[in-house]
Design a protein around this motif. Structure first.
Motif, PDB file in Angstrom:
ATOM      1  N   THR A 203       0.988  -1.075   0.167  1.00  0.00           N
ATOM      2  CA  THR A 203      -0.433  -0.344  -0.044  1.00  0.00           C
ATOM      3  C   THR A 203       1.523   0.914  -0.336  1.00  0.00           C
ATOM      4  O   THR A 203       0.129   2.460  -0.364  1.00  0.00           O
ATOM      5  CB  THR A 203      -1.091  -0.049   1.343  1.00  0.00           C
ATOM      6  N   SER A 249      -7.336  -4.422  -4.080  1.00  0.00           N
ATOM      7  CA  SER A 249      -7.877  -3.187  -4.393  1.00  0.00           C
ATOM      8  C   SER A 249      -6.864  -2.356  -4.148  1.00  0.00           C
ATOM      9  O   SER A 249      -7.160  -1.210  -5.196  1.00  0.00           O
ATOM     10  CB  SER A 249      -8.223  -2.790  -2.466  1.00  0.00           C
ATOM     11  N   TYR A 250      -6.117  -2.517  -3.797  1.00  0.00           N
ATOM     12  CA  TYR A 250      -4.062  -1.224  -3.548  1.00  0.00           C
ATOM     13  C   TYR A 250      -4.581  -1.451  -4.935  1.00  0.00           C
ATOM     14  O   TYR A 250      -4.268  -0.789  -5.701  1.00  0.00           O
ATOM     15  CB  TYR A 250      -3.993  -1.166  -3.118  1.00  0.00           C
ATOM     16  N   GLU A 253      -6.357   0.081  -7.871  1.00  0.00           N
ATOM     17  CA  GLU A 253      -5.613   1.367  -7.505  1.00  0.00           C
ATOM     18  C   GLU A 253      -4.564   1.606  -8.464  1.00  0.00           C
ATOM     19  O   GLU A 253      -4.356   2.456  -9.595  1.00  0.00           O
ATOM     20  CB  GLU A 253      -6.284   1.818  -6.739  1.00  0.00           C
ATOM     21  N   ARG A 256      -4.325   0.852 -12.335  1.00  0.00           N
ATOM     22  CA  ARG A 256      -4.378   1.899 -13.098  1.00  0.00           C
ATOM     23  C   ARG A 256      -3.352   3.522 -13.737  1.00  0.00           C
ATOM     24  O   ARG A 256      -3.875   4.144 -13.690  1.00  0.00           O
ATOM     25  CB  ARG A 256      -5.818   2.475 -12.462  1.00  0.00           C
ATOM     26  N   PHE A 257      -3.161   3.842 -12.046  1.00  0.00           N
ATOM     27  CA  PHE A 257      -2.086   5.030 -11.987  1.00  0.00           C
ATOM     28  C   PHE A 257      -1.123   4.754 -12.550  1.00  0.00           C
ATOM     29  O   PHE A 257      -0.656   5.360 -13.537  1.00  0.00           O
ATOM     30  CB  PHE A 257      -2.148   4.869 -10.581  1.00  0.00           C
TER      31      PHE A 257
END
Length: 282
Positions: A203, A249-250, A253, A256-257
């Motif tokens: 994370t 979940s991280y 994200e 995508r980043f």
């Protein structure tokens, strides 16, 4: 679905993900050195734990094909010292944190293509990727290795010393962010690293990325491990083991980043449980 792509077969993915540990499916016809748990897929420390989400690291889901790749292209070229590190790692309760040898083979090639000399590694564990890097870079090369767990680093340290490459390693027993922030206070450290490998707390990958984009030179590489997270990122959340959900979940994200970050060229590679290779463009 847009672009004509078929919807993922989540039922099939779930069946693969929940399959029994690979060592119970197949006994390989040919045994190689340290081959009982050849990719740190299985551990003596986990034999009594059924249904562990960490049992099945590796996205190439045909075991026979995986064995072929390893036995034909990977193990014959793997240094004896790296085999020894893997043998040590398999006895650790968190054996799954070790880098896989097929991933390591690609990392070594990237280091050679870059002619890398000054590298940084976030997350060391028992030292497989660290030793591989030390064996690959020149004798006067340097690796800044950062990990808050010195005990696991010291498990592999005798092998590193025996291989004669300890002088290339500057190990920092610390969380990574304070060390990176300290480096950024010195202008000489900016744009000074050829290569970075990140296999640390998941994370914080985004925070690591922003700092490494200042420390790794233009044209250099940053490699993030685990970015496909055992294949779980394409599964419905309710099908994912609860131990894996937060990092899954991280990674959704973070992936995508990275895909939207115009400062880098990227390639997401399905080795181990996914690696994303980032080349800094500016």
């Amino acid at each position: 679905m847009a672009g004509g792509l078929a919807a993922p077969n989540f039922a099939a993915l779930k069946a693969v993900y929940e399959r029994p540990s690979l060592h119970r499916i197949m006994q390989p016809k040919k045994q190689l050195a340290f081959s009982g748990r050849r990719m740190n897929l299985h551990s003596k420390a986990s034999h009594e734990v059924e249904g562990s989400p960490w049992d099945n690291k590796g996205l190439l889901q045909s075991q026979e094909l995986y064995e072929y790749v390893l036995e034909t292209s990977v193990y014959p070229r793997e240094a004896a010292a790296l085999k020894e590190i893997r043998a040590i790692t398999e006895n650790h309760p968190e054996f799954f944190m070790g880098a896989t040898p097929d991933s390591g083979q690609l990392i070594a090639m990237l280091l050679n293509l870059l002619n890398a000399k000054n590298t940084i590694e976030l997350g060391v564990f028992t030292g497989y990727s660290l030793l591989l890097t030390a064996l690959t870079i020149p004798d006067d090369g340097k690796i800044l290795a950062i990990d808050p767990n010195q005990q696991t680093y010291e498990m592999g340290l005798p092998v590193i010393r025996k291989a004669g490459v300890e002088h290339k390693i500057d190990f920092k027993n610390s969380p990574a962010l304070p060390v990176l922030d300290k480096l950024l206070e010195d202008d000489k450290s900016r744009d000074s690293f050829d290569f970075a490998f990140v296999d640390a707390d998941k994370t914080n990958y985004g925070k690591y990325h922003e700092r490494l984009m200042q420390l790794v030179k233009i044209g250099g590489l940053i490699v993030y491990d685990n970015t496909l997270w055992y294949g779980s990122i394409v599964m419905p959340e309710e099908s994912v083991h609860e131990l894996m959900r937060q990092d899954r979940s991280y990674f959704l994200e973070f992936n995508r980043f990275l895909a939207a970050d115009t400062r880098i060229q990227i390639s997401q590679v399905p080795l181990g449980d996914g690696m994303t290779i980032c080349r800094r463009l500016f």
